[in-house]
Design a protein around this motif. Structure first.
Motif, PDB file in Angstrom:
ATOM      1  N   GLU A 121      -0.303 -68.558 -95.100  1.00 24.11           N
ATOM      2  CA  GLU A 121       0.799 -67.653 -95.453  1.00 24.11           C
ATOM      3  C   GLU A 121       1.918 -68.407 -96.164  1.00 24.11           C
ATOM      4  O   GLU A 121       2.513 -67.897 -97.111  1.00 24.11           O
ATOM      5  CB  GLU A 121       1.334 -66.970 -94.193  1.00 24.11           C
ATOM      6  N   ALA A 122       2.203 -69.633 -95.748  1.00 25.95           N
ATOM      7  CA  ALA A 122       3.210 -70.448 -96.423  1.00 25.95           C
ATOM      8  C   ALA A 122       2.759 -70.778 -97.842  1.00 25.95           C
ATOM      9  O   ALA A 122       3.572 -70.787 -98.777  1.00 25.95           O
ATOM     10  CB  ALA A 122       3.485 -71.722 -95.641  1.00 25.95           C
ATOM     11  N   SER A 123       1.483 -71.009 -98.013  1.00 25.83           N
ATOM     12  CA  SER A 123       0.942 -71.260 -99.340  1.00 25.83           C
ATOM     13  C   SER A 123       1.105 -70.024-100.228  1.00 25.83           C
ATOM     14  O   SER A 123       1.461 -70.138-101.408  1.00 25.83           O
ATOM     15  CB  SER A 123      -0.524 -71.644 -99.240  1.00 25.83           C
ATOM     16  N   ARG A 124       0.861 -68.860 -99.653  1.00 28.80           N
ATOM     17  CA  ARG A 124       1.034 -67.617-100.410  1.00 28.80           C
ATOM     18  C   ARG A 124       2.502 -67.407-100.793  1.00 28.80           C
ATOM     19  O   ARG A 124       2.813 -67.005-101.911  1.00 28.80           O
ATOM     20  CB  ARG A 124       0.538 -66.435 -99.583  1.00 28.80           C
ATOM     21  N   GLN A 125       3.410 -67.745 -99.882  1.00 27.76           N
ATOM     22  CA  GLN A 125       4.839 -67.633-100.178  1.00 27.76           C
ATOM     23  C   GLN A 125       5.229 -68.585-101.313  1.00 27.76           C
ATOM     24  O   GLN A 125       6.036 -68.239-102.177  1.00 27.76           O
ATOM     25  CB  GLN A 125       5.671 -67.949 -98.925  1.00 27.76           C
ATOM     26  N   ALA A 126       4.662 -69.774-101.317  1.00 26.99           N
ATOM     27  CA  ALA A 126       4.953 -70.735-102.385  1.00 26.99           C
ATOM     28  C   ALA A 126       4.424 -70.232-103.725  1.00 26.99           C
ATOM     29  O   ALA A 126       5.086 -70.383-104.754  1.00 26.99           O
ATOM     30  CB  ALA A 126       4.345 -72.091-102.052  1.00 26.99           C
ATOM     31  N   GLN A 127       3.250 -69.615-103.723  1.00 31.33           N
ATOM     32  CA  GLN A 127       2.697 -69.076-104.960  1.00 31.33           C
ATOM     33  C   GLN A 127       3.538 -67.925-105.492  1.00 31.33           C
ATOM     34  O   GLN A 127       3.699 -67.774-106.706  1.00 31.33           O
ATOM     35  CB  GLN A 127       1.265 -68.609-104.736  1.00 31.33           C
ATOM     36  N   LEU A 128       4.090 -67.128-104.587  1.00 25.59           N
ATOM     37  CA  LEU A 128       4.930 -66.007-105.024  1.00 25.59           C
ATOM     38  C   LEU A 128       6.206 -66.479-105.720  1.00 25.59           C
ATOM     39  O   LEU A 128       6.722 -65.794-106.599  1.00 25.59           O
ATOM     40  CB  LEU A 128       5.296 -65.118-103.831  1.00 25.59           C
ATOM     41  N   THR A 129       6.705 -67.653-105.316  1.00 22.07           N
ATOM     42  CA  THR A 129       7.906 -68.194-105.946  1.00 22.07           C
ATOM     43  C   THR A 129       7.578 -69.195-107.047  1.00 22.07           C
ATOM     44  O   THR A 129       8.463 -69.893-107.535  1.00 22.07           O
ATOM     45  CB  THR A 129       8.808 -68.863-104.889  1.00 22.07           C
ATOM     46  N   ASP A 177       6.043 -72.009-106.930  1.00 22.13           N
ATOM     47  CA  ASP A 177       6.183 -73.411-106.546  1.00 22.13           C
ATOM     48  C   ASP A 177       4.805 -73.990-106.285  1.00 22.13           C
ATOM     49  O   ASP A 177       3.925 -73.322-105.754  1.00 22.13           O
ATOM     50  CB  ASP A 177       7.034 -73.555-105.275  1.00 22.13           C
ATOM     51  N   SER A 178       4.623 -75.242-106.641  1.00 19.32           N
ATOM     52  CA  SER A 178       3.324 -75.881-106.404  1.00 19.32           C
ATOM     53  C   SER A 178       3.287 -76.618-105.066  1.00 19.32           C
ATOM     54  O   SER A 178       2.226 -77.021-104.615  1.00 19.32           O
ATOM     55  CB  SER A 178       3.006 -76.857-107.535  1.00 19.32           C
ATOM     56  N   ILE A 179       4.458 -76.777-104.439  1.00 17.96           N
ATOM     57  CA  ILE A 179       4.560 -77.487-103.171  1.00 17.96           C
ATOM     58  C   ILE A 179       5.136 -76.536-102.124  1.00 17.96           C
ATOM     59  O   ILE A 179       6.103 -75.824-102.387  1.00 17.96           O
ATOM     60  CB  ILE A 179       5.457 -78.732-103.300  1.00 17.96           C
ATOM     61  N   ILE A 180       4.546 -76.551-100.939  1.00 15.08           N
ATOM     62  CA  ILE A 180       5.063 -75.732 -99.843  1.00 15.08           C
ATOM     63  C   ILE A 180       6.319 -76.406 -99.297  1.00 15.08           C
ATOM     64  O   ILE A 180       6.299 -77.572 -98.922  1.00 15.08           O
ATOM     65  CB  ILE A 180       4.020 -75.589 -98.719  1.00 15.08           C
ATOM     66  N   GLN A 181       7.402 -75.658 -99.289  1.00 15.81           N
ATOM     67  CA  GLN A 181       8.673 -76.183 -98.802  1.00 15.81           C
ATOM     68  C   GLN A 181       9.034 -75.507 -97.487  1.00 15.81           C
ATOM     69  O   GLN A 181       8.397 -74.542 -97.063  1.00 15.81           O
ATOM     70  CB  GLN A 181       9.754 -75.965 -99.844  1.00 15.81           C
ATOM     71  N   ARG A 237      11.412 -73.547 -96.674  1.00 14.63           N
ATOM     72  CA  ARG A 237      11.769 -72.126 -96.769  1.00 14.63           C
ATOM     73  C   ARG A 237      10.526 -71.243 -96.787  1.00 14.63           C
ATOM     74  O   ARG A 237      10.540 -70.136 -96.271  1.00 14.63           O
ATOM     75  CB  ARG A 237      12.655 -71.875 -97.980  1.00 14.63           C
ATOM     76  N   HIS A 238       9.437 -71.740 -97.366  1.00 13.28           N
ATOM     77  CA  HIS A 238       8.186 -70.986 -97.376  1.00 13.28           C
ATOM     78  C   HIS A 238       7.607 -70.882 -95.966  1.00 13.28           C
ATOM     79  O   HIS A 238       7.120 -69.830 -95.555  1.00 13.28           O
ATOM     80  CB  HIS A 238       7.164 -71.643 -98.311  1.00 13.28           C
ATOM     81  N   VAL A 239       7.684 -71.990 -95.245  1.00 16.45           N
ATOM     82  CA  VAL A 239       7.169 -72.002 -93.873  1.00 16.45           C
ATOM     83  C   VAL A 239       8.014 -71.088 -92.988  1.00 16.45           C
ATOM     84  O   VAL A 239       7.478 -70.355 -92.148  1.00 16.45           O
ATOM     85  CB  VAL A 239       7.137 -73.439 -93.310  1.00 16.45           C
ATOM     86  N   THR A 240       9.321 -71.085 -93.195  1.00 15.66           N
ATOM     87  CA  THR A 240      10.199 -70.220 -92.400  1.00 15.66           C
ATOM     88  C   THR A 240       9.885 -68.755 -92.641  1.00 15.66           C
ATOM     89  O   THR A 240       9.802 -67.966 -91.692  1.00 15.66           O
ATOM     90  CB  THR A 240      11.671 -70.508 -92.743  1.00 15.66           C
ATOM     91  N   ARG A 241       9.691 -68.375 -93.885  1.00 18.43           N
ATOM     92  CA  ARG A 241       9.331 -66.983 -94.192  1.00 18.43           C
ATOM     93  C   ARG A 241       7.973 -66.629 -93.611  1.00 18.43           C
ATOM     94  O   ARG A 241       7.775 -65.542 -93.059  1.00 18.43           O
ATOM     95  CB  ARG A 241       9.312 -66.760 -95.701  1.00 18.43           C
ATOM     96  N   ALA A 242       7.041 -67.543 -93.742  1.00 14.83           N
ATOM     97  CA  ALA A 242       5.693 -67.302 -93.238  1.00 14.83           C
ATOM     98  C   ALA A 242       5.680 -67.237 -91.710  1.00 14.83           C
ATOM     99  O   ALA A 242       4.935 -66.449 -91.132  1.00 14.83           O
ATOM    100  CB  ALA A 242       4.754 -68.397 -93.727  1.00 14.83           C
ATOM    101  N   LEU A 243       6.508 -68.028 -91.079  1.00 10.75           N
ATOM    102  CA  LEU A 243       6.549 -68.066 -89.627  1.00 10.75           C
ATOM    103  C   LEU A 243       6.917 -66.709 -89.041  1.00 10.75           C
ATOM    104  O   LEU A 243       6.330 -66.263 -88.064  1.00 10.75           O
ATOM    105  CB  LEU A 243       7.531 -69.140 -89.151  1.00 10.75           C
ATOM    106  N   LYS A 244       7.871 -66.045 -89.655  1.00 15.73           N
ATOM    107  CA  LYS A 244       8.272 -64.724 -89.173  1.00 15.73           C
ATOM    108  C   LYS A 244       7.102 -63.748 -89.230  1.00 15.73           C
ATOM    109  O   LYS A 244       6.874 -62.977 -88.294  1.00 15.73           O
ATOM    110  CB  LYS A 244       9.443 -64.196 -89.993  1.00 15.73           C
ATOM    111  N   MET A 245       6.355 -63.793 -90.301  1.00 17.12           N
ATOM    112  CA  MET A 245       5.232 -62.881 -90.464  1.00 17.12           C
ATOM    113  C   MET A 245       4.096 -63.208 -89.499  1.00 17.12           C
ATOM    114  O   MET A 245       3.513 -62.319 -88.872  1.00 17.12           O
ATOM    115  CB  MET A 245       4.745 -62.913 -91.905  1.00 17.12           C
TER     116      MET A 245
END
Length: 76
Positions: free
Chosen positions: A45-53, A55-59, A61-69
């Motif tokens: 899910e964090a990887s998907r969040q990074a692709q939506l923005t 970004d080529s690297i998971i940061q 903020r991506h993990v935080t968004r993914a964590l909620k989901m």
């Protein structure tokens, strides 16, 4: 056969958090498998969040968004 994780350590962690629980013999294996599934889903899910923005690297903020989901999916 080698173990992929220290069973005794996991049992101690479980017992430290809930000392009154009576656990079955192989419950630590089930807990570990659910933990691995959680981490796998969190990373995907964090990887998907990074692709939506774009970004080529998971940061973080991506993990935080993914964590909620993912926590909503594993709740229950």
């Amino acid at each position: 056969m080698t173990r992929i994780y220290p069973r005794a350590t996991l049992k101690r962690i479980i017992h430290a958090h809930e000392p009154t629980f009576k656990l079955s013999k192989n419950v630590d294996i089930k807990i570990y498998v659910v933990y691995l599934l959680f981490l796998q889903r969190l990373v995907s899910e964090a990887s998907r969040q990074a692709q939506l923005t774009h970004d080529s690297i998971i940061q973080s903020r991506h993990v935080t968004r993914a964590l909620k989901m993912v926590l909503q999916q594993f709740k229950g």
